[in-house]
Design a protein around this motif. Structure first.
Motif, PDB file in Angstrom:
ATOM      1  N   SER A  37      -6.790   7.913 -16.420  1.00 23.64           N
ATOM      2  CA  SER A  37      -5.439   7.341 -16.429  1.00 23.64           C
ATOM      3  C   SER A  37      -5.118   6.497 -17.631  1.00 23.64           C
ATOM      4  O   SER A  37      -4.340   5.937 -17.571  1.00 23.64           O
ATOM      5  N   ASP A  75      -3.646   7.973  -8.563  1.00 21.97           N
ATOM      6  CA  ASP A  75      -2.376   7.146  -8.295  1.00 21.97           C
ATOM      7  C   ASP A  75      -1.974   7.307  -7.054  1.00 21.97           C
ATOM      8  O   ASP A  75      -1.759   6.228  -6.112  1.00 21.97           O
ATOM      9  N   SER A  78      -4.468   5.862  -4.271  1.00 22.03           N
ATOM     10  CA  SER A  78      -4.348   4.664  -4.334  1.00 22.03           C
ATOM     11  C   SER A  78      -3.049   4.147  -3.342  1.00 22.03           C
ATOM     12  O   SER A  78      -3.300   3.124  -2.638  1.00 22.03           O
ATOM     13  N   GLN A  79      -2.079   4.775  -3.567  1.00 25.53           N
ATOM     14  CA  GLN A  79      -1.124   4.717  -2.593  1.00 25.53           C
ATOM     15  C   GLN A  79      -1.328   4.651  -1.427  1.00 25.53           C
ATOM     16  O   GLN A  79      -0.946   3.954  -0.220  1.00 25.53           O
ATOM     17  N   LYS A  82      -3.453   2.060   0.207  1.00 27.74           N
ATOM     18  CA  LYS A  82      -2.321   0.921   0.151  1.00 27.74           C
ATOM     19  C   LYS A  82      -3.039  -0.220  -0.789  1.00 27.74           C
ATOM     20  O   LYS A  82      -3.217  -1.218  -0.758  1.00 27.74           O
ATOM     21  N   SER A  83      -2.990   0.466  -1.963  1.00 28.73           N
ATOM     22  CA  SER A  83      -3.731  -0.343  -3.054  1.00 28.73           C
ATOM     23  C   SER A  83      -2.815  -0.201  -4.355  1.00 28.73           C
ATOM     24  O   SER A  83      -2.247   0.714  -4.546  1.00 28.73           O
ATOM     25  N   GLU A  84      -2.883  -0.789  -5.197  1.00 27.91           N
ATOM     26  CA  GLU A  84      -2.346  -0.789  -6.546  1.00 27.91           C
ATOM     27  C   GLU A  84      -3.198   0.264  -7.433  1.00 27.91           C
ATOM     28  O   GLU A  84      -4.335   0.496  -7.009  1.00 27.91           O
ATOM     29  N   SER A  85      -2.739   0.998  -8.311  1.00 30.31           N
ATOM     30  CA  SER A  85      -3.553   1.827  -9.171  1.00 30.31           C
ATOM     31  C   SER A  85      -4.542   1.194  -9.982  1.00 30.31           C
ATOM     32  O   SER A  85      -4.393  -0.009 -10.482  1.00 30.31           O
ATOM     33  N   THR A  86      -5.784   2.042  -9.946  1.00 26.16           N
ATOM     34  CA  THR A  86      -6.878   1.420 -10.704  1.00 26.16           C
ATOM     35  C   THR A  86      -6.403   1.545 -12.218  1.00 26.16           C
ATOM     36  O   THR A  86      -5.908   2.324 -12.674  1.00 26.16           O
ATOM     37  N   LYS A  98      -7.911  -8.284 -11.192  1.00 24.02           N
ATOM     38  CA  LYS A  98      -7.746  -6.784 -11.111  1.00 24.02           C
ATOM     39  C   LYS A  98      -9.041  -6.088 -10.978  1.00 24.02           C
ATOM     40  O   LYS A  98      -9.011  -4.801 -10.544  1.00 24.02           O
ATOM     41  N   VAL A 101      -9.549  -4.577  -7.557  1.00 24.98           N
ATOM     42  CA  VAL A 101      -9.047  -3.229  -7.160  1.00 24.98           C
ATOM     43  C   VAL A 101     -10.073  -2.084  -7.436  1.00 24.98           C
ATOM     44  O   VAL A 101      -9.736  -0.955  -6.669  1.00 24.98           O
TER      45      VAL A 101
END
Length: 296
Positions: A37, A75, A78-79, A82-86, A98, A101
């Protein structure tokens, strides 16, 4: 390598069948360009995705270091959880909360073997990724304490994607490569599996308990490989054979590890067969036939 959008569909389907995994509070990613990423943005390397056309369909419409036109596999997972992208581990933004996560340690160009991807110069090889995972845990412990940090790691979802580059960017990189002179293909595959097992055992020792392990996709069907190795656009037979040898042995090895640890720690994602189903019968998945853009 496999097509990124197909891998996303496959892994989301797999996550849907593994409800406990979706409850993980953190997400850790290891591997190559399919899941990088942006770590390589911080390295002096030719394996980069920080310029167009990468990122043209990303929310910002800018290249981010993902080897994709938009979101990549981590990504979308993560969706799903139900989390934000690492964030990439090398990102200066990976601080404070951060860290809760998770982190993405992946680096484009790497493989199971240390000599894979040498042409890319400075990349984060898999054992260095595991060293960074140790460093991450030290930083997490400083933030939340040892007991809570251990729980976060043990309960996290882990994704690891390795193997494709060991064929495309090593064994078959050039005619009469060093590895192809050292090993016949069946022996090379067995060697890769034995080395991969060491990596996964190290990952387990570092606290990973819920690990998705992807096999190689239909490497011979990658457009670049078809262009170089086939006369009529058909999938390259030697790379298809490599996938056919590697993936079943990977599954067998994972089953052996799970038996050793008396738990279903490692879950194999058969991306090759699912990808081929998608290619050969796209209408069954609600998609019209098209040309697939493949990332490395």
């Amino acid at each position: 390598m496999a097509n990124s959008s197909v891998l996303v569909m496959v892994l989301i389907a797999l996550l849907g069948t593994l409800a406990p995994l979706t409850e993980a509070r953190a997400f850790f990613v290891f591997g190559d360009s399919l899941v990088d990423s942006g770590n390589n943005n911080y390295l002096v390397t030719s394996a980069r995705a920080d310029s167009p056309p990468y990122g043209i369909d990303y929310p910002t419409h800018r290249a981010t270091g993902r080897f994709s036109n938009g979101l990549n596999i981590p990504d979308i997972i993560s969706q799903k959880i139900k989390s934000e992208s690492t964030l990439p581990y090398l990102s200066p933004q990976l601080t404070g909360k951060k860290l809760l996560v998770g982190a993405n340690f992946a680096s484009a160009g790497i493989g199971i073997l240390n000599d894979t991807g040498v042409q890319f110069l400075n990349i984060i090889r898999i054992y260095t990724q595991l060293e960074y995972f140790q460093q991450y845990q030290q930083r997490l412990t400083a933030l939340v304490g040892a007991q809570k940090a251990r729980g976060i790691v043990n309960q996290a979802l882990v994704l690891i994607t390795l193997g494709g580059n060991d064929f495309v960017n090593n064994y078959y990189l050039v005619p009469n490569s060093a590895r192809s002179r050292q090993f016949a293909l069946p022996n090379y595959v067995r060697y890769l599996i034995s080395e991969y097992q060491k990596i996964l055992m190290r990952l387990y020792k570092l606290g990973a308990r819920r690990v998705l392990v992807t096999g190689t996709g239909p490497m011979g069907c990658v457009p670049a490989e078809r262009a170089m190795r086939s006369r009529n656009g058909e999938c390259a037979a030697e790379l298809q054979q490599a996938s056919a040898l590697f993936n079943p042995q990977l599954v067998q090895m994972l089953q052996g590890l799970n038996k050793k640890f008396h738990a279903d720690v490692f879950i194999a994602a058969n991306t090759h067969e699912m990808h081929m189903d998608f290619i050969t019968d796209p209408q069954a998945f609600g998609t019209l036939p098209s040309i697939y853009v493949t990332i490395y």
